[in-house]
Design a protein around this motif. Structure first.
Motif, PDB file in Angstrom:
ATOM      1  N   ASP A 117      98.102  35.151   4.878  1.00 59.08           N
ATOM      2  CA  ASP A 117      97.729  35.732   3.585  1.00 59.08           C
ATOM      3  C   ASP A 117      97.689  34.667   2.497  1.00 59.08           C
ATOM      4  OD1 ASP A 117      97.708  38.358   4.602  1.00 59.08           O
ATOM      5  OD2 ASP A 117      99.821  38.697   4.093  1.00 59.08           O
ATOM      6  N   GLN A 118      98.532  33.677   2.645  1.00 60.40           N
ATOM      7  CA  GLN A 118      98.707  32.701   1.571  1.00 60.40           C
ATOM      8  C   GLN A 118      97.623  31.637   1.532  1.00 60.40           C
ATOM      9  OE1 GLN A 118     102.711  31.286   0.854  1.00 60.40           O
ATOM     10  NE2 GLN A 118     103.591  33.036   1.946  1.00 60.40           N
ATOM     11  N   VAL A 119      96.757  31.608   2.539  1.00 60.56           N
ATOM     12  CA  VAL A 119      95.764  30.525   2.586  1.00 60.56           C
ATOM     13  C   VAL A 119      94.382  30.937   2.095  1.00 60.56           C
ATOM     14  CG1 VAL A 119      94.868  30.804   4.938  1.00 60.56           C
ATOM     15  CG2 VAL A 119      95.106  28.519   3.974  1.00 60.56           C
ATOM     16  N   ALA A 120      94.096  32.240   2.125  1.00 59.45           N
ATOM     17  CA  ALA A 120      92.713  32.683   1.891  1.00 59.45           C
ATOM     18  C   ALA A 120      92.415  32.873   0.401  1.00 59.45           C
ATOM     19  CB  ALA A 120      92.450  33.971   2.648  1.00 59.45           C
ATOM     20  N   GLN A 121      91.142  32.804   0.087  1.00 59.73           N
ATOM     21  CA  GLN A 121      90.642  32.870  -1.288  1.00 59.73           C
ATOM     22  C   GLN A 121      89.415  33.776  -1.303  1.00 59.73           C
ATOM     23  OE1 GLN A 121      88.879  29.115  -2.567  1.00 59.73           O
ATOM     24  NE2 GLN A 121      89.313  29.555  -4.709  1.00 59.73           N
ATOM     25  N   ALA A 122      89.516  34.868  -2.056  1.00 58.20           N
ATOM     26  CA  ALA A 122      88.433  35.853  -1.985  1.00 58.20           C
ATOM     27  C   ALA A 122      87.262  35.529  -2.894  1.00 58.20           C
ATOM     28  CB  ALA A 122      88.975  37.236  -2.322  1.00 58.20           C
ATOM     29  N   MET A 123      87.496  34.762  -3.936  1.00 57.40           N
ATOM     30  CA  MET A 123      86.404  34.428  -4.863  1.00 57.40           C
ATOM     31  C   MET A 123      86.782  33.163  -5.609  1.00 57.40           C
ATOM     32  SD  MET A 123      86.873  37.041  -8.060  1.00 57.40           S
ATOM     33  CE  MET A 123      88.419  37.064  -8.992  1.00 57.40           C
ATOM     34  N   ASP A 124      85.778  32.553  -6.226  1.00 53.83           N
ATOM     35  CA  ASP A 124      86.004  31.267  -6.884  1.00 53.83           C
ATOM     36  C   ASP A 124      87.069  31.343  -7.971  1.00 53.83           C
ATOM     37  OD1 ASP A 124      83.940  30.590  -5.275  1.00 53.83           O
ATOM     38  OD2 ASP A 124      82.599  29.910  -6.849  1.00 53.83           O
ATOM     39  N   ASP A 125      87.125  32.451  -8.705  1.00 52.49           N
ATOM     40  CA  ASP A 125      88.083  32.552  -9.804  1.00 52.49           C
ATOM     41  C   ASP A 125      89.529  32.600  -9.327  1.00 52.49           C
ATOM     42  OD1 ASP A 125      86.281  32.513 -11.903  1.00 52.49           O
ATOM     43  OD2 ASP A 125      86.050  34.674 -11.977  1.00 52.49           O
ATOM     44  N   ALA A 126      89.727  33.049  -8.114  1.00 49.22           N
ATOM     45  CA  ALA A 126      91.085  33.256  -7.613  1.00 49.22           C
ATOM     46  C   ALA A 126      91.502  32.093  -6.715  1.00 49.22           C
ATOM     47  CB  ALA A 126      91.156  34.560  -6.829  1.00 49.22           C
ATOM     48  N   SER A 127      92.780  31.867  -6.634  1.00 39.85           N
ATOM     49  CA  SER A 127      93.302  30.802  -5.776  1.00 39.85           C
ATOM     50  C   SER A 127      94.255  31.388  -4.742  1.00 39.85           C
ATOM     51  CB  SER A 127      94.058  29.766  -6.623  1.00 39.85           C
ATOM     52  OG  SER A 127      93.177  29.153  -7.528  1.00 39.85           O
ATOM     53  N   PRO A 128      94.404  30.685  -3.618  1.00 39.14           N
ATOM     54  CA  PRO A 128      95.342  31.147  -2.598  1.00 39.14           C
ATOM     55  C   PRO A 128      96.793  31.041  -3.087  1.00 39.14           C
ATOM     56  CG  PRO A 128      93.791  29.528  -1.696  1.00 39.14           C
ATOM     57  CD  PRO A 128      93.648  29.495  -3.175  1.00 39.14           C
ATOM     58  N   THR A 129      97.626  31.894  -2.565  1.00 40.43           N
ATOM     59  CA  THR A 129      99.052  31.870  -2.884  1.00 40.43           C
ATOM     60  C   THR A 129      99.651  30.489  -2.635  1.00 40.43           C
ATOM     61  OG1 THR A 129      99.281  34.207  -2.349  1.00 40.43           O
ATOM     62  CG2 THR A 129     101.284  32.865  -2.253  1.00 40.43           C
ATOM     63  N   LYS A 130      99.332  29.940  -1.487  1.00 37.09           N
ATOM     64  CA  LYS A 130      99.885  28.627  -1.144  1.00 37.09           C
ATOM     65  C   LYS A 130      99.487  27.573  -2.166  1.00 37.09           C
ATOM     66  CE  LYS A 130      98.283  26.300   2.455  1.00 37.09           C
ATOM     67  NZ  LYS A 130      98.031  26.019   3.901  1.00 37.09           N
ATOM     68  N   TRP A 131      98.268  27.678  -2.613  1.00 32.76           N
ATOM     69  CA  TRP A 131      97.799  26.733  -3.618  1.00 32.76           C
ATOM     70  C   TRP A 131      98.598  26.886  -4.914  1.00 32.76           C
ATOM     71  CZ3 TRP A 131      95.894  26.380  -8.460  1.00 32.76           C
ATOM     72  CH2 TRP A 131      95.288  25.160  -8.813  1.00 32.76           C
ATOM     73  N   HIS A 132      98.837  28.119  -5.326  1.00 30.74           N
ATOM     74  CA  HIS A 132      99.657  28.327  -6.532  1.00 30.74           C
ATOM     75  C   HIS A 132     101.046  27.706  -6.352  1.00 30.74           C
ATOM     76  CE1 HIS A 132      96.944  30.840  -8.831  1.00 30.74           C
ATOM     77  NE2 HIS A 132      96.816  31.720  -7.860  1.00 30.74           N
ATOM     78  N   LEU A 133     101.640  27.943  -5.175  1.00 30.83           N
ATOM     79  CA  LEU A 133     102.992  27.414  -4.925  1.00 30.83           C
ATOM     80  C   LEU A 133     102.999  25.889  -4.978  1.00 30.83           C
ATOM     81  CD1 LEU A 133     104.173  29.719  -1.986  1.00 30.83           C
ATOM     82  CD2 LEU A 133     104.806  29.877  -4.411  1.00 30.83           C
ATOM     83  N   ALA A 134     101.949  25.287  -4.463  1.00 31.67           N
ATOM     84  CA  ALA A 134     101.906  23.830  -4.414  1.00 31.67           C
ATOM     85  C   ALA A 134     101.496  23.243  -5.763  1.00 31.67           C
ATOM     86  CB  ALA A 134     100.947  23.382  -3.313  1.00 31.67           C
TER      87      ALA A 134
END
Lengths: 426, 426, 426, 426
Positions: free
Chosen positions: C41-58
């Protein structure tokens, strides 16, 4: 035909000329502006933002037919009921219309039929003016005059966009002598007091709905540059790497610079011997002393940041403009391009030459109400994501611009005669 | 002007007319085809695939100038050296050119200048023809004639694409009496033996490089429908849900149907009283007995699957064509639209009316070699992702088409006069 | 895990908790928010405006590393120097980075490596906090806390955008009992005096640069609705044809409605039995009494016009907020969705529940200067074409929002918890 | 885990191994191929053409469930009826499905649930195999095995496309010793007689529908290169300006080269010390003696023209292949990349290493009929605008490829292990 001396003298703004005289002077001017163009030139469309000359000629005519003649001239029959689809611009309340991006496909009706349409409507307008005009009809004639004047400016900027896209790079008007290359006057700052000021139109004479209601604004002390930013100054910005320093730019602006490969103003190219730019007088060297033009809000904003200043707000501009004459080198001056500021004290180039980007988003004034009906679509529905420009340009018809006049474009657009004037806090 | 009787009679194919006569007859025909169009009509471009009339007139002229006059006419000076950029189509070896999608912006040179260009080049061509022509020059004149004939057909299909995109839906030629609505003749099958057959051009007379080398093909016994698929049959396909059954379609075709909202042939619309379709005679009811036209390969393929048959291969078509006269209702017939098949035995409508999609990908024949130089770009570089069509259409100039002629378009394209004929295994 | 009661209690805003305590409470909260999500769940990105969870954490971790640890912690060595490319968001002054639209391709580093990265940086942050912090370091820690809080809200809205795009429509948290369906309290108006008011942050405590300088604004008397617009009111707008009446909409808004086929708020669908909407609690019936959410500025503006009112300016909102407690149902309340207003006098729902669109373009305050260095890119470069929202939402971490807080989004965006409150002139 | 020696040994093709054994060996191999990948790696999708690993694992399982178990195993209940939407690929007759470009958003079901799904279906398959299989069921098992093998190859090429798009450039398998850099063997030509040949599958053993019917083709004498084009040869092409000479290219190819800025094979980059290319073993120097790979049809065609030769037709290839063993370095060889040809006489590298582009469009054979039902969508509907490739690659599972096997891709695609072999007329 000597456009310079005869053609472009539009209705005098401040005279006592009757509404009727101004109406027909305006109608004539549109035809005069189209006169240097072939029927072929008048049909093509270089980009979605621009419209063909023929479309401008027909749309301004339809505006009078749809909003004035059908309502106020008894027994008026429309010239051709299919024209409403062809020449409605954006009036949703009127109905479906030719898609904007496909206006360049309208080879029919022909340019001659559009001229006939204009004659037909002009005859009807003359009949209407023979009658006693109701207040509302008179107001709509006034609106129609101003509407047509706006399209006169667009006609010129749009034909420039077409001619720039053509490999033969034709001139709308052949230039006479060589373009000047004198030095610009040095930039000076004019200081203004802060306080509470009344801004917006006071109701005397015509104004668009978006110029009111008149209201108070709180303004802090500021200084305004006495002239516009010049081509020479812009070339210094380019030479300093202005188009390759992201820290100078708004994020949207930087994305546009990279995505569109912008390296200078629209229509400009570096050539041997200096910068060339396409203009209504053809592809020619830029005048270093003249105002830079065909720059976007993004560029204007980045330049101001680079220079260590900022753009003025629209209210600063309006308050400052009280010290300047509304006279300026607009269309009637016949230059068809922005000209260098002349020496002298006080604000220069406030009116004419180039539209000046302000730092103000185009939004409604407090208490603004949209007019009922289709005319209410004129201005209000565009109050989103655009910025206000002030002061008119070398392509603005005589008498069209005012201190309170609010022009507006998206921050990436630059096919208008758009430039800038710097400001700073006092 | 009565186009029907006078204008469209192009050079007779099989007569003894000299190369020179055919050259100038071809040159005249282009002008005649443009005659019903205003200068405005001639400048606009409705879509990337189509070109403006003026561009066709100039490009075919440039072709003679660039490939013939500059090499073979001593002291020839080009009319205007900027025209090469404007009117080169796709010859990479010649150089840069106006982007295809922006041909509609060429309001300059004017239509009159292009006519002058044609006169200038025609005069030079006459001078060249006064000399003893080298074999290579004669071959290039022949190529130039055939090239211009191709553009004559495109001129008509392209102006149709423009007129369809216009809200006033103008007719290229006003139709006389009402369009027929008789019944189509019933479909019959003509059987052909299998075996090894020689196909491709035998070198007698002109042919394009892509028609050779002549070679053997192994063909299995097959049957060919004696006429093209009609509008009535196509309407049955629509009524049966043909455009909403994915199992009938190639995957690429189905994606196109969904992505483009196709529900019938190009230019067709369902209206009260039946199906209407835009044509060179204006927007009018389709003739149920006439061949369906403006359908893509995707649609032709899906229709054949729905009907339980298939499309013929290009070699089946070519072998079968031996039993039919090359005569047909091409441009000279003056109908400007496909006409119903006439009763009688044997194959009908093989030539003229509509180009017939085949199941053959457009690829090179065994041993094919591209000609050296720019002329080598003529055909070979398009041998990818397109399908072969055979037989010519109602817009193909007289004498242009042959049994071995290979036309080719992408499977989604349908602005040409494209139709189909069914086939089956014997 | 009972997120409701334990997890989401972020650092108390007004307490005396030390900077260090707040730092680590914030760091822990990010991990807690990610806890219900699988590594997938943390790796996927549904649209350009949104970021993956993992990306936010990093990214939030990189922010501390890049702007704080590298400068202020002697002998600090970065965890992995390739992470700067992976997890820089938009800092042009720092360098190149993974394109925003491709953040969902970062399957490496793994979620576990990102957790290790967090631990590594947290250890270093603890070491730094053991030292005497310089004023600048303390300020950067405060900025880092607030930065991470913003990403905590984005983490939730972005995972919602992903889960909505999945056919299985998973819930971020399973809901307990059924969603309420009580009546909304009736709307009342609260009147406010006009005058000159000080707005913007006064410098006590943390604020973003875009909240200042504090300055005077002239405000006219106005009234503000005591609660947000509800789902029930929005359904009346839909039922009245709100999404099909162009006269209600800004031109850009109407183009979006037509181009994107909008017929209601984002994530909402009409189903048997009423309107359903995807939420962090899964796909469930909307609560008529709760504030409408996931609406754009275009929609908020059109609704207000339909209702006969308008949106407040950001300064009206800020001045009015003085009468309301900054308490509200933000993330700590644990609802994870906007809740109905409770009865009572005065303004309700000013903080929490939904971000409220204002009529104010997001522009700089008078005298605003961008901070030097990369941190200066934080807010200023977005001051173009966006609108200000006020008040925080159900996903805003505790203590993050202020009366002067300015959130901003483009007028078409609606994946945040965005709603509206009506205003009118007094 | 030593993939090289143990994992990739798929079912032996020519042995007597039972259908059941081959089924479960195939099922196991898919799991083994996914084993080096984390759950995160398995969910992401780098481009529309590629699918996530998890999707491949689930789709191949769904294929057995939908087409076999539901029909032939009494009392079978589907594992989760929502999976059909998630994991149907392109079967229109089955129903709606997750859009291809959004397969990377399927974080749910989880990788573990997909593994459970595989176990569940495998158990049911075992139960089915315990029964006496009908002929149709046995055929569908055979089809399912081959279908899964195709997806095993795609799994590898798709994970390569993902890993190439990641900044950390991970290796699917860490390489052991350094990559060889020996000289390629010199190219020799093998001559073949012309005549009428039987081509297509003869019905002994499994084949796809598109490999038949077996039929006669007329073939002219030709010569085939004894090995594939090498990286060294390709680098000579690049060095000679191959990617900047339009005359070498098909028009569509040249547009792609310019539009996509192609300057070499996919995944390749010029670096200090030579050409590097991303591979399943990571980002590493190319082996000059190994076959070039990741080139499109456009590039293969342009190279052949540059070299003065051509690509073989698919039938030339098939006829020539009779002289070569079907053995080759496919997946079981464990190299995971194409290897240099070994010295020796006769054709080398016909099977394995790289798929070889042929000059043949992917079209149906004479008499081809689509199978009824969903399985009929397997191959036939793609017979348009693609080209045939022959011979298998280093990622093709053991026993999957045949002399008659027809692979097909669009001419611009190059993420498969695609290369080429030259041909010429005898």
């Amino acid at each position: 035909m000597n456009l310079h001396n005869t053609v472009l003298t539009a209705p005098e703004p401040k005279t006592e000329s009757s509404l009727r005289d101004r109406l027909f002077a305006t109608r004539r001017l549109s035809r005069q502006l189209a006169a240097p163009l072939s029927d072929e030139d008048q049909v093509a469309q270089a980009m979605d933002d621009a419209s063909p000359t023929k479309w401008h000629l027909a749309h301004t005519t339809w505006f009078f037919e749809a909003f004035l003649l059908k309502r106020f001239l008894p027994d008026y029959h429309v010239f051709d009921d299919r024209f409403e689809y062809c020449f409605n611009s954006y009036y949703e309340s009127v109905g479906a219309r030719q898609p904007r991006a496909k206006r360049g496909l309208l080879t029919r009706p022909s340019a001659q039929e559009v001229r006939d349409y204009r004659d037909f409507v002009d005859t009807a307008l003359a009949r209407l003016c023979d009658q006693t005009l109701s207040r509302e009809a008179a107001k709509l004639i006034e609106l129609g005059i101003n509407h047509e004047q706006q399209h006169q400016e667009l006609l010129l900027t749009d034909i420039l966009s077409l001619f720039d896209a053509e490999p033969l790079k034709p001139a709308y008007r052949e230039a006479g002598a060589g373009v000047g290359a004198g030095d610009a006057i040095p930039l000076s700052w004019v200081a203004f007091e802060g306080g509470i000021f009344e801004v917006g139109h006071d109701g005397n004479g015509f104004a668009y709905d978006n110029e009111g209601p008149r209201h108070e604004e709180l303004i802090r002390p500021f200084k305004l540059a006495d002239r516009c930013v010049t081509n020479a100054e812009w070339m210094a910005f380019i030479k300093d790497g202005g188009y390759s320093m992201p820290m100078l730019w708004l994020a949207d602006g930087w994305n546009t610079v990279k995505g569109q490969d912008w390296t200078g103003p629209l229509y400009a190219e570096e050539a041997e011997g200096g910068t060339m730019q396409m203009s209504l007088l053809g592809f020619r060297p830029v005048d270093p002393a003249a105002p830079v033009t065909h720059v976007s809000y993004y560029e204007a904003d980045a330049f101001a940041r680079w220079a260590g200043y900022r753009l003025p707000s629209e209210f600063e501009w309006e308050v400052a403009s009280a010290s300047a004459s509304v006279e300026g080198r607009t269309l009637g001056a016949g230059h068809l391009r922005p000209m260098p500021a002349k020496p002298g004290s006080g604000l220069k180039q406030m009116f004419g030459d180039v539209w000046e980007w302000t730092a103000s988003a185009y939004l409604s004034y407090p208490g603004f109400k949209t007019a009922p009906g289709a005319v209410g679509e004129y201005n209000g529905k565009f109050m989103c994501s655009q910025f206000v420009l002030r002061g008119g340009s070398c392509a603005t018809p005589e008498g069209h611009v005012r201190r309170t006049y609010r022009n507006f474009f998206y921050p990436h657009q630059r096919w208008q005669f758009t430039g800038l004037r710097l400001a700073q806090d006092a």
